[in-house]
Scaffold this motif. Structure first.
Motif, mmCIF file in Angstrom:
data_model
loop_
_atom_site.group_PDB
_atom_site.id
_atom_site.type_symbol
_atom_site.label_atom_id
_atom_site.label_comp_id
_atom_site.label_asym_id
_atom_site.label_seq_id
_atom_site.Cartn_x
_atom_site.Cartn_y
_atom_site.Cartn_z
ATOM 1 N N GLU A 152 1.018 -1.134 0.027
ATOM 2 C CA GLU A 152 0.173 0.019 -0.064
ATOM 3 C C GLU A 152 0.860 1.102 0.216
ATOM 4 O O GLU A 152 0.612 2.339 -0.522
ATOM 5 C CB GLU A 152 -0.865 -0.067 1.416
ATOM 6 N N ASP A 153 1.844 1.408 0.722
ATOM 7 C CA ASP A 153 2.885 2.352 0.834
ATOM 8 C C ASP A 153 3.668 2.209 -0.280
ATOM 9 O O ASP A 153 4.723 1.550 -0.433
ATOM 10 C CB ASP A 153 3.533 2.308 2.005
ATOM 11 N N LYS A 154 3.507 3.063 -1.615
ATOM 12 C CA LYS A 154 4.234 2.883 -2.771
ATOM 13 C C LYS A 154 5.695 3.571 -2.529
ATOM 14 O O LYS A 154 6.476 3.244 -3.294
ATOM 15 C CB LYS A 154 3.420 3.681 -3.942
ATOM 16 N N GLU A 155 5.691 4.783 -1.414
ATOM 17 C CA GLU A 155 6.836 5.291 -1.626
ATOM 18 C C GLU A 155 7.914 4.532 -0.885
ATOM 19 O O GLU A 155 9.181 4.325 -1.128
ATOM 20 C CB GLU A 155 6.839 6.514 -0.870
ATOM 21 N N LYS A 156 7.524 3.778 0.108
ATOM 22 C CA LYS A 156 8.371 2.942 0.963
ATOM 23 C C LYS A 156 8.730 1.596 -0.040
ATOM 24 O O LYS A 156 10.196 1.126 -0.073
ATOM 25 C CB LYS A 156 7.680 2.299 2.089
ATOM 26 N N ALA A 157 7.773 1.029 -0.805
ATOM 27 C CA ALA A 157 8.344 0.063 -1.703
ATOM 28 C C ALA A 157 9.297 0.525 -2.728
ATOM 29 O O ALA A 157 10.196 -0.019 -3.020
ATOM 30 C CB ALA A 157 7.073 -0.333 -2.657
ATOM 31 N N PHE A 158 9.389 1.822 -3.151
ATOM 32 C CA PHE A 158 10.293 2.352 -4.194
ATOM 33 C C PHE A 158 11.562 2.265 -3.467
ATOM 34 O O PHE A 158 12.583 2.262 -3.947
ATOM 35 C CB PHE A 158 9.924 3.805 -4.710
ATOM 36 N N ILE A 159 11.442 2.948 -2.074
ATOM 37 C CA ILE A 159 12.797 2.972 -1.360
ATOM 38 C C ILE A 159 13.379 1.806 -1.112
ATOM 39 O O ILE A 159 14.795 1.605 -1.228
ATOM 40 C CB ILE A 159 12.592 3.639 -0.353
ATOM 41 N N ASP A 160 12.479 0.699 -0.834
ATOM 42 C CA ASP A 160 12.902 -0.783 -0.580
ATOM 43 C C ASP A 160 13.606 -1.101 -1.658
ATOM 44 O O ASP A 160 14.807 -1.842 -1.824
ATOM 45 C CB ASP A 160 11.845 -1.409 -0.448
ATOM 46 N N PHE A 161 13.154 -1.009 -2.871
ATOM 47 C CA PHE A 161 13.812 -1.394 -4.378
ATOM 48 C C PHE A 161 14.966 -0.611 -4.678
ATOM 49 O O PHE A 161 15.921 -1.224 -5.210
ATOM 50 C CB PHE A 161 12.651 -1.082 -5.430
ATOM 51 N N GLY A 162 15.047 0.656 -4.385
ATOM 52 C CA GLY A 162 16.215 1.401 -4.668
ATOM 53 C C GLY A 162 17.397 0.988 -3.790
ATOM 54 O O GLY A 162 18.462 0.906 -4.480
ATOM 55 N N PHE A 163 17.427 0.571 -2.704
ATOM 56 C CA PHE A 163 18.533 0.137 -1.830
ATOM 57 C C PHE A 163 18.981 -1.204 -2.388
ATOM 58 O O PHE A 163 20.035 -1.635 -2.371
ATOM 59 C CB PHE A 163 18.347 0.250 -0.204
ATOM 60 N N GLY A 164 17.816 -2.103 -2.918
ATOM 61 C CA GLY A 164 18.108 -3.457 -3.265
ATOM 62 C C GLY A 164 18.876 -3.131 -4.675
ATOM 63 O O GLY A 164 19.967 -3.908 -4.761
#
Length: 286
Positions: A114-126
């Motif tokens: 649901e939190d799209k920003e957190k999903a993007f940040i998670d993806f970015g660090f990965g």
């Protein structure tokens, strides 16, 4: 760095640099080489194509979902371009799968958080972690002639765009955190937490790749020349040096990932002290 992170000048720099360096190409028209049976067997023996394809498709979906939520128009424009590139990466992998008959299929994407920003940040660090390790693996595979050079030239297109993505991400995060008043300690703790999550996901991917091939095809029968003379120290050195080389082409006023190179530097110093006075192993680096 002469530009203050989080300033309008910083935002203009990292966004404009990303927008202006976007390249247009169609994965289907790239100069894909014809592979002989040996090279084809090695390519097919890599156990991660299913995971790579799924990850790239999910990356495009995450960026596409997050982009409309960004308030700043310039950042939103740059983020939209990353979405185009991530989706194109998935298309490139799809073209390769079809052309060379790789064992990978298109699986349904899991529902995004649901939190799209957190999903993007998670993806970015990965992506930062994957790219840093990928730099070393790419260099090792290329030097060992695991595949023809013409194939590595195509993969290099992906590596260059991944490098652009992580520089954009690191600067986006610095701008985001500064504009929200987050201090250096909070930023460092957040980075460490997300990198830890990325490391756990990467280990899970490796395990799934081994399970899919029963741990034999790639590690034993298909990639002897890729792993010949492998050493942990050599791999870390390759990651560290390739990261520095690829980052050197960017504007020095842009921020770059620092945590992983710093960890690698400490590890290398420790390994050199450990190996001081010991003869190097035959056939590989100490």
């Amino acid at each position: 760095m002469s530009i203050q992170p989080g300033s309008d000048a910083h935002k203009d720099l990292f966004c404009r640099q990303f927008i202006d360096t976007h390249e247009r190409f169609d994965p289907e028209t790239l100069p894909w080489p014809d592979l002989d049976e040996a090279a084809l067997a090695r390519l097919r023996g890599v156990p991660f194509w299913q995971e790579v394809f799924h990850t790239e498709r999910r990356a495009g979906a995450i960026v596409a979902a997050f982009t409309p939520l960004i308030d700043d128009p310039l950042v939103r424009e740059a983020m939209a371009i990353q979405g185009v590139e991530e989706t194109r990466h998935a298309h490139l992998i799809r073209v390769m799968i079809d052309r060379y008959g790789l064992d990978a299929t298109e699986q349904p994407l899991e529902a995004l958080p649901e939190d799209k920003e957190k999903a993007f940040i998670d993806f970015g660090f990965g992506e930062c972690l994957d790219a840093f390790l990928g730099f070393g693996a790419f260099k090792t595979a290329r030097q060992s002639e695991f595949l023809p050079e013409s194939m590595f030239e195509i993969f290099d297109v992906l590596m260059h765009e991944e490098t652009r993505h992580i520089v954009f991400f690191i600067n986006y995060m610095a701008w985001r955190e500064k504009t929200r008043g987050h201090g250096a300690v909070a930023r460092a703790l957040k980075s460490g937490w997300f990198y830890g999550r990325a490391a756990r996901r990467l280990l899970g991917m490796v395990q799934r790749g081994q399970d899919a091939n029963d741990g034999r095809d790639f590690a034993v029968t298909q990639a002897n020349m890729f792993l010949d003379g492998f050493s942990f120290r050599g791999f870390v050195e390759d990651c560290y040096r390739e990261n520095a080389r690829r980052m050197s082409v960017f504007d020095p006023d842009l921020m770059q990932p620092r945590l992983l190179p710093a960890i690698a530097d400490v590890a290398l110093r420790g390994l050199r002290l450990w190996n001081r006075g010991r003869p190097a192993p035959a056939g590989g680096r100490a």
